[in-house]
Design a protein around this motif. Sequence first.
Motif, short mmCIF file in Angstrom:
data_model
loop_
_atom_site.label_atom_id
_atom_site.label_comp_id
_atom_site.label_asym_id
_atom_site.label_seq_id
_atom_site.Cartn_x
_atom_site.Cartn_y
_atom_site.Cartn_z
N MET A 139 0.79 -1.15 0.07
CA MET A 139 0.09 0.10 0.09
C MET A 139 0.95 1.22 0.04
O MET A 139 2.03 1.35 0.47
N ARG A 140 0.41 2.22 -0.54
CA ARG A 140 1.06 3.58 -0.40
C ARG A 140 0.35 4.45 0.33
O ARG A 140 -0.88 4.62 0.43
N GLY A 144 0.61 14.41 3.51
CA GLY A 144 1.17 15.54 3.11
C GLY A 144 1.97 15.80 1.88
O GLY A 144 1.16 15.05 0.86
N LYS A 145 3.01 16.10 2.09
CA LYS A 145 3.83 16.02 0.58
C LYS A 145 4.68 14.74 0.61
O LYS A 145 5.67 14.71 -0.42
N GLU A 146 4.76 13.89 1.57
CA GLU A 146 5.42 12.56 1.73
C GLU A 146 4.68 11.39 1.17
O GLU A 146 3.63 11.21 1.33
N THR A 147 5.41 10.61 0.44
CA THR A 147 4.87 9.29 0.12
C THR A 147 5.72 8.11 0.87
O THR A 147 7.04 8.13 0.68
N PHE A 148 4.77 7.10 1.37
CA PHE A 148 5.50 5.91 1.79
C PHE A 148 4.76 4.63 1.39
O PHE A 148 3.62 4.43 1.00
N ASP A 149 5.78 3.83 0.85
CA ASP A 149 5.12 2.41 0.27
C ASP A 149 5.35 1.46 1.39
O ASP A 149 6.52 1.08 2.04
N HIS A 164 -4.10 13.06 4.39
CA HIS A 164 -3.43 11.78 3.87
C HIS A 164 -4.47 10.73 3.19
O HIS A 164 -5.61 11.14 3.11
N LYS A 165 -3.92 9.79 2.52
CA LYS A 165 -4.67 8.93 1.94
C LYS A 165 -3.93 7.61 1.69
O LYS A 165 -2.53 7.71 1.80
N MET A 166 -4.69 6.57 1.58
CA MET A 166 -4.14 5.29 1.45
C MET A 166 -4.41 4.68 -0.13
O MET A 166 -5.65 4.69 -0.27
N THR A 167 -3.59 4.09 -0.53
CA THR A 167 -4.04 3.36 -1.92
C THR A 167 -3.35 1.80 -2.11
O THR A 167 -2.22 1.83 -1.45
N ALA A 168 -3.86 0.87 -2.56
CA ALA A 168 -3.30 -0.25 -2.91
C ALA A 168 -2.52 -0.29 -3.86
O ALA A 168 -2.75 0.53 -5.00
#
Length: 182
Positions: A139-140, A144-149, A164-168
């Motif tokens: 998931m991602r 804010g402006k940061e992205t974490f996998d 914030h948000k989460m995506t598969a």
Amino acid sequence: MNEKVKDIAVRIKGLRLLEGLTPGEVARAAGLKIDEYIRYEDALDDIPVSILYELADFYKVDMTEILTGTSPKLHDISFVKKGEGLKVERYDQYGFESLAHKYSGRKIEPMFVVLDPRSSPGLVSHKGQEFNYCLEGRMRVVVGKETFDLEPGDSLYYNSTIPHKMTALDGKEAKFLTVILL
């Protein structure tokens, strides 16, 4: 709209009427435009979980009361068997299952979440802090402006007032545990 959304809309309108408030007063308290709030109260739009938390906090009720119409009764221990959590059908892209809905006066909200790989959610924010622990899939998480996998076993803790948000990822469902500090 499904019946659960309509039931929730009736409950938030009922809370407003019990308090003798106008839609504008509640909209301002929740940080919403009045027309947006009225659409939620009339069950024309699905109410985001973050707004449900705001309304529960505003009315000083447990979110379980808004979701189900009943108040949680347990004060010392709440045991929830696999698959028996309170299903919170809020968005097509997220499948939430509340894991402590029977416990009264919760300070945290633990939920099991399934991400639909076909959807693209928008950013949300809410009071408190949030912890995500990836259980299955990838998931991602955008904060804010940061992205974490995240992969199984990875975790992320952040200030949930930051959008914030989460995506598969990989075209497959992702499952994770989230704990929100209320």
